[in-house]
Scaffold this active site. Structure first.
Site, short mmCIF file in Angstrom:
data_model
loop_
_atom_site.label_atom_id
_atom_site.label_comp_id
_atom_site.label_asym_id
_atom_site.label_seq_id
_atom_site.Cartn_x
_atom_site.Cartn_y
_atom_site.Cartn_z
N CYS A 87 7.35 2.20 -1.73
CA CYS A 87 6.12 3.00 -1.69
C CYS A 87 4.94 2.26 -1.07
CB CYS A 87 5.78 3.47 -3.09
SG CYS A 87 7.15 4.34 -3.87
N HIS A 127 -3.30 3.86 -5.93
CA HIS A 127 -1.87 4.19 -5.85
C HIS A 127 -1.59 5.33 -6.82
CE1 HIS A 127 2.28 3.62 -4.88
NE2 HIS A 127 2.61 3.37 -6.14
N GLU A 165 -2.54 -0.27 -12.84
CA GLU A 165 -3.49 -0.33 -11.73
C GLU A 165 -4.93 -0.40 -12.23
OE1 GLU A 165 -4.39 1.71 -7.37
OE2 GLU A 165 -3.12 2.79 -8.82
N LYS A 207 -2.70 11.62 -4.87
CA LYS A 207 -1.33 12.03 -5.20
C LYS A 207 -1.33 13.18 -6.21
CE LYS A 207 1.02 7.60 -4.29
NZ LYS A 207 -0.12 6.75 -3.94
N HIS A 239 3.71 12.25 -4.68
CA HIS A 239 3.94 10.87 -4.25
C HIS A 239 4.90 10.89 -3.07
CE1 HIS A 239 4.44 6.73 -3.90
NE2 HIS A 239 4.94 6.41 -5.08
N PHE A 256 8.49 -0.32 -5.60
CA PHE A 256 9.58 -0.92 -6.37
C PHE A 256 9.99 -2.24 -5.72
CE2 PHE A 256 11.61 3.19 -8.30
CZ PHE A 256 10.51 3.29 -9.16
#
Length: 413
Positions: free
Chosen positions: A165, A303, A314, A335, A340, A399
């Site tokens: 991502c 994010h 975050e 998002k 996402h 990830f």
């Protein structure tokens, strides 16, 4: 002396629109692109919702009909967004740009998953001789970059980031550095993704990473809200044209914003669970690269995926990075509207950053009805905000512990 780098063109393919004006207006109106999945039968799936690009016609977006049949959906998205960005920049290779000085980095977090699924089914049902000879070049994750290069004639640096991502943001940051050090005059850069597929939805569902608010799709993506229950998958592409300031001025290009900082870090922590220390180090590196004080940043496009752990992590990272200034920052997660978009997220969110700086309006975090007490920053709840922000930051975390941050500044000659 390193080159100043500016944004001169942008293109998007999203569930909220496939042109900049429609996309931007839908963001400011707080519209959600999330709905029940139409791509396949979700009867047996815990998650039945996603932010799909509906009624997709690649030919209508400048992609050759014959060539489109040999492209995975993610490549079609990347091509369409790239061609749109090139047009938006008024870039004509061979006329106002040297093809050998124009490069491409359009990455993908996962690549041609749909092609994988389709061809594996053919292999199992009809045997190896029926597998398409185009299978490999259709599905490999670098093929958006390759096809964009072929279509535009860009002969400069050509590569592809694959960092889950964080892909889109790494693509833009790496392109920024290439121009800064003189490897190219222009870079076509961003991310593309098309993973609203049975195997991806099953995999993420079984991780319990995605929202199951199937009865209220438009309210499912709710970053920083106390009732968030996972991310909502999106698809599409976001591509920027980055140029050296000198090159842009020479050809009289319109400039959206200036890229001034880029940071990267690795969590070295866990395969899927984020570490706020890694994210904080990433932001601090971008700020140091930009040569600015943390207090100069006025807006963060977070994010903010709407997962219980991720949003809290975050928030902690922002506070670790900015101290007292964290509570004076405007932060939002778009998002909540786009879903996402995985490897495409950073590209689309960089477009949003550029539009926010140029237009003086910050998009909201929708569905933020009851803010999580552990997520205690100013997330611009539900309605956009007029603000003459000079410097803005965008975060992307993937990830594997891949972190990327870019910083844009309002352009001043």
């Amino acid at each position: 002396m390193s080159q100043r780098v500016v944004v001169t063109g942008m293109g998007v393919v999203t569930s909220l629109g496939t042109d900049l004006d429609t996309f931007w207006n839908n963001l400011l109106e707080g519209r959600s692109g999330v709905s029940l999945i139409e791509a396949f039968d979700t009867s047996d799936y815990p998650t039945k919702i996603a932010a799909e690009v509906k009624n997709w016609d690649p030919e209508a977006h400048g992609v050759d009909k014959k060539e489109a049949r040999r492209m995975d959906r993610f490549v079609q998205f990347g091509m369409a967004a790239s061609l749109s960005a090139v047009r938006d920049a008024g870039l004509v290779l061979g006329e106002n740009a040297d093809p050998e000085r124009v490069g491409v980095i359009v990455g993908s977090g996962i690549g041609g998953l749909g092609t994988w699924e389709e061809q594996h089914t053919i292999l199992m049902e009809k045997g190896p001789r029926r597998v398409s000879p185009f299978f490999i070049p259709m599905m490999i994750a670098n093929m958006a970059s390759g096809q964009v290069s072929i279509a535009t004639g860009a002969k400069g640096p050509n590569t592809a980031a694959v960092t889950a991502c964080a892909t889109g943001t790494h693509s833009i940051g790496d392109s920024y550095k290439m121009i800064q050090r003189g490897d190219a005059d222009v870079m076509i850069c961003g991310g593309a993704e098309a993973t609203i597929r049975p195997i991806a939805v099953a995999g993420f569902s079984n991780m319990r990473a995605m929202s199951t608010r199937n009865d209220e799709p438009e309210k499912a993506s709710r970053p920083f809200d106390v009732d968030r229950d996972g991310f909502v998958m999106g698809e599409g592409a976001g591509v920027l044209i980055l140029e050296s300031l000198e090159h842009a001025q020479k050809r009289g290009a319109r400039i959206y914003a200036e890229v001034i900082g880029y940071g990267m870090s690795g969590d070295a922590h866990h395969m899927t669970e984020p570490d706020p220390d890694g994210a904080a180090r990433c932001m601090k590196r971008a700020i140091k690269d930009a040569g600015i004080a943390p207090e100069e940043i006025g807006y963060i496009n977070a994010h903010g995926t709407s997962t219980p752990v991720g949003d809290k992590s975050e928030t902690t990272a922002i506070k670790m990075t900015f101290g007292d200034h964290a509570h004076k920052l405007a932060v939002s997660s778009t998002k909540s509207m786009t879903g996402h978009m995985l490897g495409a997220a950073g590209g689309v969110e960089a477009v949003i950053l550029g539009l926010a700086l140029k237009n003086g309006i910050l998009p909201p975090t929708i569905n933020l009805d009851q803010q999580d007490p552990e997520c205690d920053l100013d997330y611009i709840p539900n309605v956009p905000r007029k603000a003459d922000i000079q410097v803005a930051l965008s975060n992307s975390f993937g990830f594997g512990g891949h972190n990327a941050t870019i910083i844009l500044r309002k352009y001043e000659a």
